[in-house]
Design an enzyme around this catalytic site. Structure first.
Site, short mmCIF file in Angstrom:
data_model
loop_
_atom_site.label_atom_id
_atom_site.label_comp_id
_atom_site.label_asym_id
_atom_site.label_seq_id
_atom_site.Cartn_x
_atom_site.Cartn_y
_atom_site.Cartn_z
N ASN A 9 0.91 -1.15 -0.15
CA ASN A 9 -0.04 0.09 -0.10
C ASN A 9 0.85 1.29 -0.01
OD1 ASN A 9 -1.95 2.00 0.43
ND2 ASN A 9 -2.29 1.35 2.76
N LYS A 11 0.15 4.24 -0.40
CA LYS A 11 -0.44 5.23 0.28
C LYS A 11 -0.51 6.61 -0.38
CE LYS A 11 -0.14 3.19 4.78
NZ LYS A 11 0.07 3.39 6.20
N HIS A 97 -9.65 0.69 4.95
CA HIS A 97 -8.29 0.75 5.90
C HIS A 97 -8.56 1.81 6.88
CE1 HIS A 97 -4.14 2.09 6.37
NE2 HIS A 97 -3.78 1.04 5.66
N GLU A 99 -7.02 4.29 8.10
CA GLU A 99 -6.74 5.66 7.63
C GLU A 99 -8.16 6.15 7.07
OE1 GLU A 99 -3.16 5.28 5.52
OE2 GLU A 99 -2.00 4.79 7.55
N GLU A 169 -5.18 -5.40 10.59
CA GLU A 169 -4.38 -4.36 10.80
C GLU A 169 -4.45 -3.62 12.31
OE1 GLU A 169 -2.34 -3.12 7.02
OE2 GLU A 169 -4.11 -1.65 7.37
N GLY A 175 2.17 2.11 10.83
CA GLY A 175 3.29 3.15 10.64
C GLY A 175 3.93 3.74 11.95
N SER A 215 3.30 -2.29 10.41
CA SER A 215 4.87 -2.39 10.68
C SER A 215 5.69 -3.77 10.50
CB SER A 215 5.26 -1.61 11.91
OG SER A 215 4.70 -0.41 12.38
C1 PEP Z 1 -0.73 -0.05 6.17
O1 PEP Z 1 -1.06 1.16 6.04
O2 PEP Z 1 -1.62 -0.98 5.61
C2 PEP Z 1 0.54 -0.51 6.91
C3 PEP Z 1 0.41 -1.69 7.36
O3 PEP Z 1 1.32 0.43 7.01
P1 PEP Z 1 2.71 -0.02 7.94
O4 PEP Z 1 3.35 -1.29 7.20
O5 PEP Z 1 3.86 1.24 7.32
O6 PEP Z 1 2.48 -0.18 9.41
#
Ligand code: PEP
Length: 252
Positions: A9, A11, A97, A99, A169, A175, A215
């Site tokens: 992703n 973003k 997601h 976000e 997630e 992040g 992460s």
């Molecule tokens: C995500 O945004 O789906 C995600 C897992 O981000 P990150 O790997 O940066 O934590």
């Protein structure tokens, strides 16, 4: 049996030239390795979908969008429909997601509509679920995820559900550099699979890919993916570096 999937992703990152460069680096890295049966999906920002589709057409990776509108078409300025994504021959789209849920107030009901539109256009939804830190600290993570899945997905028929990919997630891990432990990931993935088994039966539950996101990096992917119910990852930050993304994909 279910597939191993690693999805990136991107973003809201990268200019057109940078996206082109990253796609080239990804192709170079993928040419040199054998991913076995792991499926790779790249989800760039909307303006770069066609560019990535051109790179992905030789099947090193598939291309997905990061979001879709919950209406079929019409006067929704600035929005993108499932029909448009299908016309670019995209195979996947991320839905729900955290976000989107946090910053744009996306609800489980909207997510259900988005899923319906995508499936209506033969695009596989990658549906995100997960709790925020306060919910985990209050021991409510299972309750939260159960509600997200029931309200966002469990209206589907068994046949339609066969096209769903789930990404667990934990929001506190996205992040932040704070990864869920392999035990926390396995515990939630097994719980999610149990919910699917209860609603759709053992075959559908066994066939559904459940990805971990939050992460996930080259140095922790192996441990996470070693869990029996973790079928891959949804990768944010690390998907912006070709070598890291490919190293994660090679972690099975
Ligand atoms: C995500 O945004 O789906 C995600 C897992 O981000 P990150 O790997 O940066 O934590």
């Amino acid at each position: 049996m279910r597939k191993h999937i690693v999805a990136g992703n991107w973003k809201m990152n990268l200019t057109f030239d940078q996206a082109n460069e990253l796609a080239e680096q990804l192709m170079d890295a993928l040419e040199k390795c054998n991913l076995n049966k792991t499926e790779l999906i790249v989800c760039p920002p909307f303006p770069y979908l066609e560019l990535l589709s051109d790179f992905g057409s030789d099947s090193y990776f598939m291309v997905g969008a990061q979001n879709v509108n919950d209406n079929e078409r019409g006067a929704y300025t600035g929005e993108v429909s499932a029909e448009m994504l299908a016309s670019l021959e995209l195979t996947h789209c991320i839905v729900g997601h955290s976000e989107r849920r946090l910053y744009y107030g996306e609800t489980n009901e909207q997510i259900a509509h988005k899923v319906d539109h995508l499936l209506g256009h033969n695009i596989k939804p990658i549906v995100c679920c997960g709790e925020v830190l306060e919910e985990r600290e209050a021991g409510k993570q299972f309750e939260v995820v159960e509600r997200q899945l029931k309200e966002g997905l469990f209206h589907l028929s068994e046949r339609a559900f066969g096209n769903i990919i789930i990404a667990y997630e934990p929001v506190w891990a996205i992040g932040t550099g704070k990864t869920a432990t392999p035990q926390q990931a396995q515990e939630m993935h097994a719980f999610i699979r149990g919910l699917i088994r209860g609603r759709y039966g053992a075959t559908t539950a066994d066939d559904t890919s459940i990805l971990y996101g939050g992460s996930c990096k080259p140095n922790n992917a192996k441990e996470l993916f070693a869990n029996p119910d973790v079928d891959g990852g949804l990768i944010g930050g690390a998907s912006l570096k070709a070598d890291d993304f490919v190293a994660i994909a090679l972690s099975f």
